[in-house]
Motif scaffolding. Structure first.
Motif, PDB file in Angstrom:
ATOM      1  N   GLU A  41      -9.760  21.317 -43.263  1.00  0.00           N
ATOM      2  CA  GLU A  41      -9.586  21.384 -44.708  1.00  0.00           C
ATOM      3  C   GLU A  41      -8.549  20.355 -45.124  1.00  0.00           C
ATOM      4  OE1 GLU A  41      -9.573  25.560 -46.234  1.00  0.00           O
ATOM      5  OE2 GLU A  41      -9.464  25.996 -44.076  1.00  0.00           O
ATOM      6  N   ASP A  42      -8.605  19.947 -46.391  1.00  0.00           N
ATOM      7  CA  ASP A  42      -7.719  18.858 -46.803  1.00  0.00           C
ATOM      8  C   ASP A  42      -6.242  19.186 -46.645  1.00  0.00           C
ATOM      9  OD1 ASP A  42      -7.654  20.565 -48.993  1.00  0.00           O
ATOM     10  OD2 ASP A  42      -8.150  19.022 -50.462  1.00  0.00           O
ATOM     11  N   VAL A  51      -6.345  11.505 -41.246  1.00  0.00           N
ATOM     12  CA  VAL A  51      -7.656  11.194 -41.811  1.00  0.00           C
ATOM     13  C   VAL A  51      -8.255   9.994 -41.079  1.00  0.00           C
ATOM     14  CG1 VAL A  51      -8.930  10.652 -43.920  1.00  0.00           C
ATOM     15  CG2 VAL A  51      -6.919  12.116 -44.038  1.00  0.00           C
ATOM     16  N   ILE A 109     -15.802  19.237 -42.988  1.00  0.00           N
ATOM     17  CA  ILE A 109     -14.579  18.818 -43.670  1.00  0.00           C
ATOM     18  C   ILE A 109     -14.635  19.301 -45.116  1.00  0.00           C
ATOM     19  CG2 ILE A 109     -13.174  16.850 -44.355  1.00  0.00           C
ATOM     20  CD1 ILE A 109     -14.506  15.314 -42.005  1.00  0.00           C
ATOM     21  N   SER A 110     -13.622  20.035 -45.515  1.00  0.00           N
ATOM     22  CA  SER A 110     -13.545  20.541 -46.877  1.00  0.00           C
ATOM     23  C   SER A 110     -12.407  19.815 -47.583  1.00  0.00           C
ATOM     24  CB  SER A 110     -13.273  22.051 -46.840  1.00  0.00           C
ATOM     25  OG  SER A 110     -13.041  22.528 -48.138  1.00  0.00           O
ATOM     26  N   MET A 111     -12.768  19.083 -48.633  1.00  0.00           N
ATOM     27  CA  MET A 111     -11.761  18.319 -49.366  1.00  0.00           C
ATOM     28  C   MET A 111     -11.861  18.646 -50.851  1.00  0.00           C
ATOM     29  SD  MET A 111     -12.155  14.661 -47.391  1.00  0.00           S
ATOM     30  CE  MET A 111     -10.740  13.886 -48.147  1.00  0.00           C
ATOM     31  N   ASN A 112     -10.728  18.760 -51.491  1.00  0.00           N
ATOM     32  CA  ASN A 112     -10.655  19.045 -52.917  1.00  0.00           C
ATOM     33  C   ASN A 112     -10.668  17.727 -53.682  1.00  0.00           C
ATOM     34  OD1 ASN A 112     -10.047  19.826 -55.501  1.00  0.00           O
ATOM     35  ND2 ASN A 112      -8.171  20.911 -54.976  1.00  0.00           N
ATOM     36  N   ASN A 115      -7.537  16.641 -55.571  1.00  0.00           N
ATOM     37  CA  ASN A 115      -6.358  16.189 -54.843  1.00  0.00           C
ATOM     38  C   ASN A 115      -6.111  14.726 -55.228  1.00  0.00           C
ATOM     39  OD1 ASN A 115      -4.658  15.035 -52.824  1.00  0.00           O
ATOM     40  ND2 ASN A 115      -5.287  16.590 -51.356  1.00  0.00           N
ATOM     41  N   PHE A 118      -7.554  12.124 -52.871  1.00  0.00           N
ATOM     42  CA  PHE A 118      -8.965  12.248 -52.488  1.00  0.00           C
ATOM     43  C   PHE A 118      -9.709  10.907 -52.520  1.00  0.00           C
ATOM     44  CE2 PHE A 118     -13.410  12.879 -53.757  1.00  0.00           C
ATOM     45  CZ  PHE A 118     -13.880  13.585 -52.646  1.00  0.00           C
ATOM     46  N   ARG A 121      -8.430   8.283 -49.977  1.00  0.00           N
ATOM     47  CA  ARG A 121      -8.774   8.653 -48.599  1.00  0.00           C
ATOM     48  C   ARG A 121     -10.244   8.381 -48.304  1.00  0.00           C
ATOM     49  NH1 ARG A 121      -5.325  14.143 -47.370  1.00  0.00           N
ATOM     50  NH2 ARG A 121      -3.383  13.028 -46.983  1.00  0.00           N
ATOM     51  N   CYS A 122     -11.105   8.700 -49.240  1.00  0.00           N
ATOM     52  CA  CYS A 122     -12.539   8.458 -49.030  1.00  0.00           C
ATOM     53  C   CYS A 122     -12.848   6.963 -48.979  1.00  0.00           C
ATOM     54  CB  CYS A 122     -13.355   9.135 -50.125  1.00  0.00           C
ATOM     55  SG  CYS A 122     -13.371  10.932 -50.004  1.00  0.00           S
TER      56      CYS A 122
END
Length: 142
Positions: A41-42, A51, A109-112, A115, A118, A121-122
């Protein structure tokens, strides 16, 4: 079925903690062929190096420098016979190992998206797009 594994994160959870966890999971999936789902999770990926480590694992089935060269030979020895008996054409035993990691180790992978880190990072870790199936979830209803 898959064995579900999620790191028990503590205040001091860091890249070295994740690497230690992966050092036990990769041999189980890549050598023993145990199907594993690693749930991250994030909030467990607080730092960019964590990451980046996940990005490497997704894109190549390995984390560079995770195993010392002297650790690899005994680790990969059980795969020699299986690789030979299947007549596989990987260029090396390590390539066979990484292909098995990619087959048997799945990452959830759980990302908000709210955030603030976000998007960066992506964009900085393209395997999060290219090597993952994305499921976008909307807001929870009241």
């Amino acid at each position: 079925g898959f064995e579900l594994v999620t790191p028990a994160t503590t205040r001091g959870y860091s890249l070295s903690s994740l690497r230690a966890e992966l050092k036990t999971l990769l041999p189980r999936s890549g050598v023993q062929g145990v199907p594993i789902c690693l749930l991250l999770e994030d909030h467990q990926m607080r730092d960019d190096p964590l990451v980046e480590c996940i990005n490497s694992l997704l894109s190549a089935g390995e984390v560079p420098g995770l195993f010392e060269p002297q650790e690899l030979e005994p680790l990969l020895a059980p795969l020699k016979e299986e690789m030979g008996s299947k007549g596989l054409m990987q260029s090396s035993l390590f390539d066979f190992f990484t292909s098995r990691v990619q087959t048997f180790l799945h990452l959830a992978i759980s990302m908000n998206p709210e955030n603030p880190d976000f998007l960066l990072r992506c964009e900085s870790n393209p395997a999060l797009y290219t090597r993952c199936s994305l499921l976008w979830m909307g807001s929870w209803s009241s």
